[in-house]
Design a protein around this motif. Sequence first.
Motif, PDB file in Angstrom:
ATOM      1  N   LEU A 150     108.337  50.314  38.059  1.00  0.00           N
ATOM      2  CA  LEU A 150     108.044  50.725  39.376  1.00  0.00           C
ATOM      3  C   LEU A 150     109.339  51.812  39.808  1.00  0.00           C
ATOM      4  N   LYS A 151     110.348  51.479  39.401  1.00  0.00           N
ATOM      5  CA  LYS A 151     111.493  52.608  39.488  1.00  0.00           C
ATOM      6  C   LYS A 151     111.189  53.885  38.839  1.00  0.00           C
ATOM      7  N   PRO A 210     115.955  48.897  44.285  1.00  0.00           N
ATOM      8  CA  PRO A 210     116.819  48.265  45.062  1.00  0.00           C
ATOM      9  C   PRO A 210     116.801  48.067  46.521  1.00  0.00           C
ATOM     10  N   PHE A 251     108.165  54.893  38.509  1.00  0.00           N
ATOM     11  CA  PHE A 251     107.587  55.719  39.107  1.00  0.00           C
ATOM     12  C   PHE A 251     108.158  56.421  40.312  1.00  0.00           C
ATOM     13  N   GLY A 252     109.332  56.277  40.604  1.00  0.00           N
ATOM     14  CA  GLY A 252     110.033  56.803  41.650  1.00  0.00           C
ATOM     15  C   GLY A 252     110.272  56.034  43.078  1.00  0.00           C
ATOM     16  N   VAL A 253     109.955  54.531  42.915  1.00  0.00           N
ATOM     17  CA  VAL A 253     110.071  53.902  44.092  1.00  0.00           C
ATOM     18  C   VAL A 253     111.508  53.445  44.019  1.00  0.00           C
ATOM     19  N   ASN A 254     112.309  53.203  45.057  1.00  0.00           N
ATOM     20  CA  ASN A 254     113.353  52.895  45.551  1.00  0.00           C
ATOM     21  C   ASN A 254     113.498  51.328  45.468  1.00  0.00           C
TER      22      ASN A 254
END
Lengths: 294, 244
Positions: free
Chosen positions: A187-188, A195, A190-193
């Motif tokens: 998921l990271k 944290p 893919f560009g999702v923040n």
Amino acid sequence: MMELIGISPQVLLGQLLLGLINGSLYAVLSLGLAIIFGLLNIVNFTHGAQYMLGAVAAWAGLKFLGLNYWWALILSPVVVGAIGVLIEKTMLKRLAHVDHLYGLLLTFGLALIFEGSLVHWLGVSGQPYPVPPELRGGVNLGFMFLPWYRGWVVVASLTVCLLTWFLIERTKIGAYLRAGTENPALLKAFGVNVPLLVSLAYGYGVALAAFSGVLAAPIFQVSPLMGSNLIIVVFAVVVIGGMGSITGSIFTGLMMGVIEGLTKVFWPEASATVIFVIMAIVLLVRPAGLFGRA
Amino acid sequence: MPLDAVEAKTGADIDLQISDLHAWYGESHILHGINLELRRGEIVTLLGRNGAGRTTTLRAIMGLTGKRTGSIKIKGTETVGMPTHRIAHLGVGYCPEERGVYASLSVEENLLLPPVVKPGGMTLEELYEMFPNLAERRDSRGTQLSGGEQQMLAMARILRTGADLLLLDEITEGLAPVIVERLGQVLTFLRGRGYTVVLVEQNFHFAAPLADRHYVIEHGQVVETVLKEELKEKTELLNSYLSV
């Protein structure tokens, strides 16, 4: 017919309803735990203390700032949730890559600190919190007298559970949450923040605890230790439902409340332990929990 | 197109420039100074034996390994030290070896999951046209799909985001020939659209006609670069590197 087995329908239905009220509090609390466990892989032992903080914040808001119940219902979860985000950002975050046990120890320690400090300030005896004027009185259902406030607790809890379920299962942010629970690294990528998502999820889970704390304040008294007994039962509920299962935690919470209520009718002495017996059986037969994926 | 070193160094159309990249998983030092360069619109493969460091190279580009040193410039931006979730927003689409289809999401939710990182991505309709199987199964859970469908989904998912630098890890692995052929068509289409692609591939027959260059990776280093034009003369050499 029920008279035949020596129990009047009044008692039975009355306890069922009381069970439903407790069950709806269990549901909101275990739902919060499930969200937190899913995304953070942390067993949030501070949950009971955060439930208590919600109630104490409502009480303090009324006493010192004159904020009524309805304000407390909104503001307590926001404030306690924000403290949760702070805890996640400064402490829990550092434990993301180590054994579960450390998260458990940290959150347990935090619970002791919150409860200990408030005992120092408030003492162990409960402070009464008034039922809001709008919800005073009740209705005679024939088999029992239902105070409006208790009915409200069930309705409000179930509404929050339903909204949370919708948020998680039917919206984009919920899709992020589910994906983050399953495979956060991708998921990271893919560009999702992620944290940020984790902080918000923790904050939301904690806010749910505080919300149920406010709901509980007029029923039980507000005391620094009000969460520590309840939370043990809620952990049993989470284990029965399956760690991290959203729908599981809601259904199991309600179910266990009702079962507890019924046990009070048929075998009062066992009512305090029935949930733990069920937990033991579930762990033996279906270790992933009733709704958990093995 | 052979790599023109002078133009490459001065040109602004370098999509990916990796120099002296080292990467670790915990204590294990996996990459030992990878160097490679892709200009916009190029397709290259990373060849090598299992464990040579090809997957780790892609993961290192995405910031999914442990410690990294050296330089990874994506469209001119240094990304070593950048958090993973910001790298995709430079226009990178990553398709992992295990495909990473989410079981708790429906096919359509999987498709819509990665945020759009750049304008110019394909629409849901275009993707369903390209992969009709996915359209039929849009409401199924991600893992109810066949292996081939999951691979289609993993590819389609990153084409929606507008990413134009694609990192594809073993996309043909374990798939039926007819699906491999379909993926070949998709890559040819992407080449026509000017996508830049890094392929990690075992199936050399699949990769050979598609790629401009092949990098052979061994022990975490690029040990050989073979241009498309040199494939015939270097077949022996490649075989010696790739044979187990």
